[in-house]
Design a protein around this motif. Structure first.
Motif, short mmCIF file in Angstrom:
data_model
loop_
_atom_site.label_atom_id
_atom_site.label_comp_id
_atom_site.label_asym_id
_atom_site.label_seq_id
_atom_site.Cartn_x
_atom_site.Cartn_y
_atom_site.Cartn_z
N GLU A 5 67.04 25.42 36.68
CA GLU A 5 65.62 25.64 36.97
C GLU A 5 65.12 24.71 38.07
O GLU A 5 64.36 25.11 38.94
N GLY A 6 65.59 23.45 38.04
CA GLY A 6 65.15 22.51 39.07
C GLY A 6 65.60 22.95 40.45
O GLY A 6 64.82 22.91 41.42
N ALA A 7 66.86 23.38 40.57
CA ALA A 7 67.35 23.85 41.87
C ALA A 7 66.62 25.10 42.32
O ALA A 7 66.34 25.28 43.50
N LEU A 8 66.29 25.97 41.37
CA LEU A 8 65.55 27.19 41.71
C LEU A 8 64.17 26.86 42.26
O LEU A 8 63.70 27.47 43.23
N LYS A 9 63.50 25.87 41.67
CA LYS A 9 62.20 25.45 42.18
C LYS A 9 62.33 24.92 43.60
O LYS A 9 61.56 25.30 44.49
N LEU A 10 63.30 24.05 43.82
CA LEU A 10 63.46 23.46 45.14
C LEU A 10 63.75 24.53 46.19
O LEU A 10 63.23 24.48 47.31
N GLU A 11 64.58 25.51 45.84
CA GLU A 11 64.87 26.57 46.79
C GLU A 11 63.63 27.41 47.06
O GLU A 11 63.37 27.82 48.19
N SER A 12 62.86 27.67 46.00
CA SER A 12 61.66 28.49 46.16
C SER A 12 60.62 27.81 47.04
O SER A 12 59.86 28.47 47.75
N PHE A 13 60.59 26.48 47.02
CA PHE A 13 59.64 25.75 47.87
C PHE A 13 59.87 26.02 49.35
O PHE A 13 58.97 25.84 50.17
N LYS A 14 61.11 26.47 49.70
CA LYS A 14 61.37 26.76 51.10
C LYS A 14 60.44 27.85 51.63
O LYS A 14 60.08 27.86 52.81
N ALA A 15 60.08 28.78 50.73
CA ALA A 15 59.21 29.88 51.16
C ALA A 15 57.81 29.40 51.49
O ALA A 15 57.11 30.03 52.29
N TRP A 16 57.37 28.28 50.89
CA TRP A 16 56.01 27.81 51.11
C TRP A 16 55.75 27.50 52.58
O TRP A 16 54.65 27.72 53.08
N GLY A 17 56.76 26.99 53.26
CA GLY A 17 56.55 26.51 54.63
C GLY A 17 57.09 27.41 55.71
O GLY A 17 57.08 27.05 56.88
#
Length: 801
Positions: free
Chosen positions: A425-437
């Protein structure tokens, strides 16, 4: 006296039990060195309140995308921006109250050298998850919390579901407001009050949490709570709830929320998604050497602003278009897409007509000041779309289930304590943050429509979704659940949307118009391309190997599509035995090997590669292979699948029709029903002369097929329940790891594990008996073998051969 002595001793023991070491209410695990600030409950609460506040301020800013309140307009919300902001801040404020309990505090202290209490997972589970206790505790303070700004009940439901584990399990609704587990305890201590000099008063750390609410959320200085709760605080030395009390409180709240509460579903959905995204980023930690423009350590709030405010402008999109045009001119239909006056536009165009380039031209008029999210049906198509169009052209990212933000995640240690098969789950969150920027996001459709089923990746990507324009490609390939989700998305999301498909069936058009509830516009592909005679059909019961060998002798490139992996492997072995230059591509490879096979096939079909080749594939060829074959061999499949396969034949039109050879499939039901196969055969036999793409679309659109889209959505149809379920119809495959890879996998960081996953067909009952690693089932060596050339093969099937 004996009785009095017993009471005093019991009280003293309870007072000792209520002490914390270190003396702070923690929100996250730590390693004995980082336990101040954001690792404390008050600090983390402040981080999340600040994160959601920043998100609303940026996404709702008038200087953002067009409109006075872009966040309100994106979802057609009936509330004001200030009401939304107050409610999400209240949800963020109460979301972790329940962490002030003995079990949770034990979990986050488990790895410390000197700490009390300590609790070790998974051997000693919590009596109940902390977010459910947040609901129970906040309910006792309901009278006080309702006096603040925002909708208390919306905030309460969002807080209870912020870990996506409320009211459902294994993708199905349980209708339980939290699960009570066998924890070994029949009661639970909460760090809410202490008794000092014989008088009850709030626990010092919990009191800080209450004071934060007074200061930052304008709550009344006098804290109010229910009469029963007040009585309990006076009578007890510390707050202790028995299982019976917890069950009663849980039932009372559930009854109210289920029977007496009718929330605005879209308002509730947006608050839930914002809270989950805000809590995720509120647990992120920028590296200590990351500085802002003033040379100060970068705060999460500044990081959010830097990332989320990056959007597209005309110059960036024109760059993508110019590179792809390579000096040529846009076709009239590509220009027409950009001139569409409708918010929702449909592009009806076949394969190879340039509709993807037209979509970027559409974005030049519809996605300015927004992010652009381009959704493909599969990981293969999203990868090709990324590489062919936006990679190295604009600030873009490829996101799908196996696709670095320079952040770390603070965790609690309980992330995998769910029994839900959550991987990393932690890695999934970090990867998803890429979409924010990113300004442009290329992804599978699951990354967007999965939001409606509370899937984790799209909810973590919500800040991007909340300000995007959307392109959905190959819509005619959606199953009933996926198309139903698209309809719900069209009902709720008021952003510019482009739907692209080779055809739109009458019932689909009617359903889309009903969902959009405003005028839509359909732009047709170039008639001169769609009426070119591209295909000649031939059908026989068995494949024609002589024709295949002749095509290869003539220097041709042959694509052979099978309906099952085992069939593809068998055809590949026969081709190799004949001495043919053959490649194989299917889904049953390790992901890292599948990427190589995919690239080998695409490269072999490039015009500059003159070597003849036979590529044998399964349904993965229908959308993920951007190639132009000179001969197609295919088993009969459903009509939509056959049309997709034909899109790989004569894709770069050579001036005349090319042969498509079809043959039968006697394996009815896997993956196609008898009706699917009959419909496919009907298509082939009814179009026996030279065939163009317009013929195929007309055949589909004149058929009497009626879909049954499943429009159920957990996010929109449930109220307090918040849990993930499947976006697509159930498939035949289960994603596993191979026993032979375990030694290698165990030495790798968690984020590398998906590269070794393999989808295989397997009996769910049998899989339950397999060992697991990081929640992935492990396919035993005595049942499955693997080679990088052929992929995964079931041993019993090999024995039968």
């Amino acid at each position: 006296m004996a009785v009095d002595g017993f009471i005093l001793l019991r009280r003293k023991l309870m007072q000792l039990k209520s002490k914390l070491e270190p003396n702070i209410l923690l929100a996250k695990s730590f390693d004995n060195t980082h336990w101040k600030g954001s690792y404390g409950l008050v600090g983390h609460t402040a981080d999340v309140v600040n994160a959601v506040t920043t998100l609303v301020d940026i996404l709702g800013a008038p200087e953002g995308i067009c409109g006075a309140d872009p966040l309100i307009e994106q979802f057609g919300l009936q509330c004001t921006l200030s009401e939304l902001k107050a409610t999400i801040r209240l949800a963020a404020y109460i979301h972790d109250w329940g962490k002030a309990n003995e079990h949770f505090q034990g979990i986050v202290r488990a790895k410390m050298r000197e700490a009390y209490p300590k609790r070790f997972l998974p051997e000693n589970p919590q009596l109940m998850r902390h977010e459910v206790f947040s609901v129970l505790l906040a309910w006792e303070f309901k009278e006080w919390l309702e006096q603040g700004e925002g909708d208390f009940l919306i905030a309460l439901a969002a807080a209870g579901g912020h870990h996506l584990k409320l009211g459902g399990r294994g993708g199905k609704c349980t209708d339980k407001l939290g699960e009570i587990r066998q924890s070994g305890d029949d009661k639970l201590h909460f760090y809410v009050i202490d008794r000092v000099n014989g008088k009850p008063q709030f626990n010092r750390h919990f009191h800080q949490l209450l004071k934060y609410g007074v200061k930052k959320l304008n709550l009344p200085e006098k804290v109010r709570f229910s009469q029963n709760f007040e009585k309990q605080l006076i009578e007890q030395s510390s707050l202790i709830w028995s299982i019976r009390e917890i069950k009663d409180k849980r039932q009372n709240i559930k009854n109210f929320l289920s029977n007496e509460w009718e929330p605005d579903p879209v308002f509730l959905a947006v608050v839930k998604a914002l809270l989950i995204a805000g809590d995720a980023i509120g647990s992120a930690i920028p590296p200590i050497d990351l500085k802002d423009d003033d040379g100060k350590p970068l705060s999460i709030e500044k990081w959010i602003k830097n990332e989320v405010t990056r959007t597209l402008n005309e110059e960036k999109l024109q760059k993508v278009i110019d590179v792809r045009l390579n000096g040529n001119q846009l076709r009239p239909f590509q220009i027409n897409l950009a001139q569409s006056l409708a918010r929702v536009t449909l592009a009806r165009a076949g394969c190879g007509t340039g509709k993807t380039l037209g979509a970027y031209n559409w974005a030049k008029s519809k996605a300015l000041g927004r992010k652009l999210i381009f959704c493909y049906p599969t990981t293969g198509t999203s990868t090709e779309g990324f590489l062919d169009y936006v990679h190295n052209q604009i600030d873009s990212v490829l996101l799908h289930s196996r696709a670095d933000v320079d952040l770390e995640m603070a965790t609690t240690g309980e992330e995998d304590d769910a029994g839900e098969g959550i991987n990393n789950e932690g890695a999934l969150k970090l990867e998803s943050f890429k979409a924010w920027g990113r300004e442009s996001i290329v992804c599978t459709v699951d990354t967007v429509l999965g939001l409606l089923q509370c899937n984790r990746r799209p909810i973590y990507c919500f800040p991007a979704i909340a300000q995007a324009a959307f392109v959905f490609d190959e819509v005619h390939c959606y199953d009933n659940r996926l198309f139903g989700a698209l309809l719900r998305f069209l009902e709720v999301i008021k952003a510019p949307i482009l739907l692209m498909s080779a055809s739109f069936l009458p019932w689909q058009l009617e359903a889309i118009e009903k969902a959009v509830r405003e005028p839509i516009e359909m732009i047709h592909g170039p008639v001169e391309l769609e009426t070119q005679p591209r295909y000649r059909f031939d059908y026989s019961e068995k494949p024609n190997w002589d024709r295949v060998e002749q095509e290869l002798k003539n220097g041709g490139k042959v694509l052979w599509v099978c309906n099952q992996v085992n069939t593809a492997i068998s055809v590949y072995k026969e081709a190799k035995a004949k001495g043919l230059n053959a490649l194989i591509y299917h889904s049953r490879f390790r992901y890292k090997d599948r990427v190589k096979h995919h690239r080998d096939v695409v490269d072999a079909f490039k015009p500059e590669n003159n070597e003849p080749v036979l590529a044998i594939a399964t349904q993965v060829a229908e959308m993920s292979l951007d190639l132009s074959a000179t001969l197609l061999v295919s088993q009969i499949a459903d009509p939509a699948g056959l049309i997709q396969r034909l899109g790989r034949l004569n894709r770069r039109y050579c001036g005349h029709a090319k042969d498509a050879l079809f043959y039968g499939d006697d394996k009815v039901g896997y993956p196609y029903s008898q009706q699917n196969l009959e419909n496919g055969l009907s298509l082939i036999k009814s179009l026996r002369s030279e065939v163009c793409q317009a013929d195929l679309a007309q055949w589909l659109e004149s058929s009497d097929q009626e879909g049954k889209p499943d429009k159920q959505s957990v996010l929109l149809d449930k109220s307090w329940q918040t849990y993930p379920t499947s976006l697509r119809e159930a498939g035949f495959n289960v994603t596993v790891l191979l026993e032979q890879d375990l030694t290698t996998i165990k030495s790798l960081p968690s984020k590398e594990i998906p590269r070794f996953t393999v989808p295989i067909p397997a009996d769910p009952k049998a899989i339950k008996q397999w060992d697991k690693h990081k929640f992935y089932p492990i396919a035993p060596n005595n049942q499955w073998t693997y080679s990088s050339e052929l992929g995964a093969c079931e041993i019993k099937n090999e024995t039968k051969k």
